[in-house]
Design a protein around this motif. Structure first.
Motif, PDB file in Angstrom:
ATOM      1  N   GLU A  23     105.481  26.380  52.871  1.00 20.07           N
ATOM      2  CA  GLU A  23     104.409  26.385  53.874  1.00 20.07           C
ATOM      3  C   GLU A  23     103.826  27.782  54.111  1.00 20.07           C
ATOM      4  OE1 GLU A  23     106.705  22.698  54.371  1.00 20.07           O
ATOM      5  OE2 GLU A  23     107.251  24.813  54.165  1.00 20.07           O
ATOM      6  N   TYR A  26     100.932  28.517  51.619  1.00 23.04           N
ATOM      7  CA  TYR A  26      99.939  27.455  51.396  1.00 23.04           C
ATOM      8  C   TYR A  26      98.549  28.029  51.149  1.00 23.04           C
ATOM      9  CZ  TYR A  26     102.622  23.174  52.293  1.00 23.04           C
ATOM     10  OH  TYR A  26     103.489  22.116  52.206  1.00 23.04           O
ATOM     11  N   HIS A  27      98.219  29.173  51.791  1.00 28.63           N
ATOM     12  CA  HIS A  27      96.886  29.744  51.600  1.00 28.63           C
ATOM     13  C   HIS A  27      96.695  30.212  50.151  1.00 28.63           C
ATOM     14  CE1 HIS A  27      99.614  32.985  52.768  1.00 28.63           C
ATOM     15  NE2 HIS A  27      98.797  33.850  52.194  1.00 28.63           N
ATOM     16  N   TRP A  28      97.780  30.579  49.473  1.00 26.40           N
ATOM     17  CA  TRP A  28      97.684  30.946  48.056  1.00 26.40           C
ATOM     18  C   TRP A  28      97.671  29.699  47.177  1.00 26.40           C
ATOM     19  CZ3 TRP A  28      95.970  35.471  47.127  1.00 26.40           C
ATOM     20  CH2 TRP A  28      96.312  36.561  47.955  1.00 26.40           C
ATOM     21  N   ALA A  30      96.412  26.976  47.983  1.00 24.09           N
ATOM     22  CA  ALA A  30      95.089  26.356  48.144  1.00 24.09           C
ATOM     23  C   ALA A  30      94.088  26.860  47.105  1.00 24.09           C
ATOM     24  CB  ALA A  30      94.555  26.626  49.547  1.00 24.09           C
ATOM     25  N   VAL A  31      94.267  28.092  46.628  1.00 26.57           N
ATOM     26  CA  VAL A  31      93.295  28.697  45.708  1.00 26.57           C
ATOM     27  C   VAL A  31      93.117  27.875  44.427  1.00 26.57           C
ATOM     28  CG1 VAL A  31      92.749  30.733  44.302  1.00 26.57           C
ATOM     29  CG2 VAL A  31      93.596  31.020  46.654  1.00 26.57           C
ATOM     30  N   LEU A  84      92.846  19.592  50.855  1.00 27.86           N
ATOM     31  CA  LEU A  84      92.435  20.908  51.353  1.00 27.86           C
ATOM     32  C   LEU A  84      92.847  21.103  52.810  1.00 27.86           C
ATOM     33  CD1 LEU A  84      88.928  21.520  49.733  1.00 27.86           C
ATOM     34  CD2 LEU A  84      91.198  22.100  48.898  1.00 27.86           C
ATOM     35  N   PHE A  87      96.592  22.253  52.678  1.00 32.67           N
ATOM     36  CA  PHE A  87      96.884  23.583  52.145  1.00 32.67           C
ATOM     37  C   PHE A  87      96.050  24.695  52.785  1.00 32.67           C
ATOM     38  CE2 PHE A  87      98.222  20.772  48.612  1.00 32.67           C
ATOM     39  CZ  PHE A  87      99.553  21.149  48.579  1.00 32.67           C
ATOM     40  N   CYS A  88      94.856  24.379  53.244  1.00 31.72           N
ATOM     41  CA  CYS A  88      94.000  25.413  53.844  1.00 31.72           C
ATOM     42  C   CYS A  88      94.225  25.545  55.348  1.00 31.72           C
ATOM     43  CB  CYS A  88      92.528  25.111  53.577  1.00 31.72           C
ATOM     44  SG  CYS A  88      92.048  25.207  51.839  1.00 31.72           S
ATOM     45  N   PHE A  89      94.464  24.420  56.021  1.00 31.50           N
ATOM     46  CA  PHE A  89      94.511  24.447  57.493  1.00 31.50           C
ATOM     47  C   PHE A  89      95.822  23.922  58.069  1.00 31.50           C
ATOM     48  CE2 PHE A  89      90.113  23.567  56.063  1.00 31.50           C
ATOM     49  CZ  PHE A  89      89.523  24.765  56.448  1.00 31.50           C
ATOM     50  N   HIS A  90      96.795  23.635  57.209  1.00 33.06           N
ATOM     51  CA  HIS A  90      98.093  23.100  57.653  1.00 33.06           C
ATOM     52  C   HIS A  90      97.909  21.852  58.517  1.00 33.06           C
ATOM     53  CE1 HIS A  90     100.596  26.522  56.228  1.00 33.06           C
ATOM     54  NE2 HIS A  90      99.467  27.186  56.393  1.00 33.06           N
TER      55      HIS A  90
END
Length: 314
Positions: A23, A26-28, A30-31, A84, A87-90
């Protein structure tokens, strides 16, 4: 366990899962998902634009290719909000009815892809085995009817699945295994008798993928017999070359679909990461790679791409 409705024993909300334990990054993660989505949407939209603009491409083979591109767009867009969102916004909560709807659309587009690949196999069968009647057999109205038949068949077969799931009590957990909803994953959480669901799910898969794959194999047996009867070696290669793109698309679709099914049923001892990754192969590989395959193998599509980009540069 959150969000349960105690009267119906169904969760008001499901919880989606990305990659457990990852968790923090996740921002990585998401790429690459964003890159895959952009690639799939740009590639399929480009194919649609090329065929739309060039009237010379308003032929059966390219019209079926447009159907495949539209279907691939539908496939990726069906799962885009939750993948998305996770992974982008949890954002992992999804309403029960929304999950049912997403499951229905994802499986419907998958069934439709199989049907479109059958239609494309029929197109190649007529083009190679009966070229003189090709234009008379595959007229535009008939192509439209084939497309409608694929849509009606796929959606009508899948229509009972949400209703069968809705009748089941869910009391094990409300945590799904992936960041989007699949029938097998939702059924796993049920604590009632799932015999009918299992039987109907197996029937729908065999009736769709089983019959479709048999027709595709039969078509290529006929095509191969016809090609081998051609005297000229050069003409044989030319005829087979028109089928390469379709064969690659069929292999991409069926191999990824079978791999996910095998992993789900027999991959109990596989690494957890493999279980998390395989469903995304099923979701992304055909929509991302189909436009690439057809762009590489079809000279007319390559020329169309070159014209679009050369105009943009000018």
């Amino acid at each position: 366990m959150r969000g349960f409705n105690t009267t119906s024993f169904q969760p008001a909300m499901y919880q989606l899962t990305g990659f457990p334990g990852q968790e923090a990054v996740y921002h990585w993660i998401a790429v690459p998902f964003v890159v895959l989505y952009v690639t799939a949407m740009a590639g399929n939209c480009l194919v649609l634009c090329i065929v739309w603009v060039d009237r010379n491409l308003h032929q059966p083979m390219y019209l079926f290719l447009c159907m495949l591109a539209v279907n691939d767009l539908g496939m990726v867009l069906s799962a885009l909000p939750t993948v998305l969102g996770t992974f982008c916004f949890h954002s992992t909560d999804i309403a029960f009815d929304t999950c049912l709807a997403q499951m229905f659309f994802i499986h419907s587009f998958s069934f439709m892809e199989s049907g479109i690949l059958v239609a494309m196999a029929f197109d190649r069968l007529v083009a190679i085995c009966n070229p003189l009647r090709y234009a008379a057999i595959l007229t535009h109205p008939r192509i439209v009817r084939i497309g409608l038949a694929v849509v009606i068949k796929s959606t009508s077969i899948l229509l009972p699945l949400p209703l069968l799931l809705k009748r089941l009590p869910v009391c094990k957990s409300n945590i799904l295994s992936y960041s989007y909803c699949l029938h097998s994953d939702m059924m796993r959480l049920a604590c009632g008798d799932t015999t009918i669901n299992n039987i109907y799910g197996l029937f729908s898969v065999l009736f769709t993928y089983g019959l479709d794959s048999v027709f595709i194999i039969f078509s290529y047996i006929r095509i191969l017999k016809t090609v081998l009867s051609i005297a000229s070696h050069e003409q044989r290669l030319t005829a087979l070359n028109t089928c390469i793109s379709h064969i690659c698309a069929v292999l991409l679709f069926y191999v990824s679909t079978v791999a996910v099914s095998v992993m789900h049923r027999f991959g109990k001892n596989a690494p957890p990461l493999m279980h998390s990754l395989m469903p995304y192969v099923y979701l992304f590989v055909p929509p991302v790679l189909n436009p690439v395959i057809y762009s590489v193998k079809m000279k007319e599509i390559r020329k169309g791409i070159f014209r679009i980009f050369s105009r943009g540069l000018l």
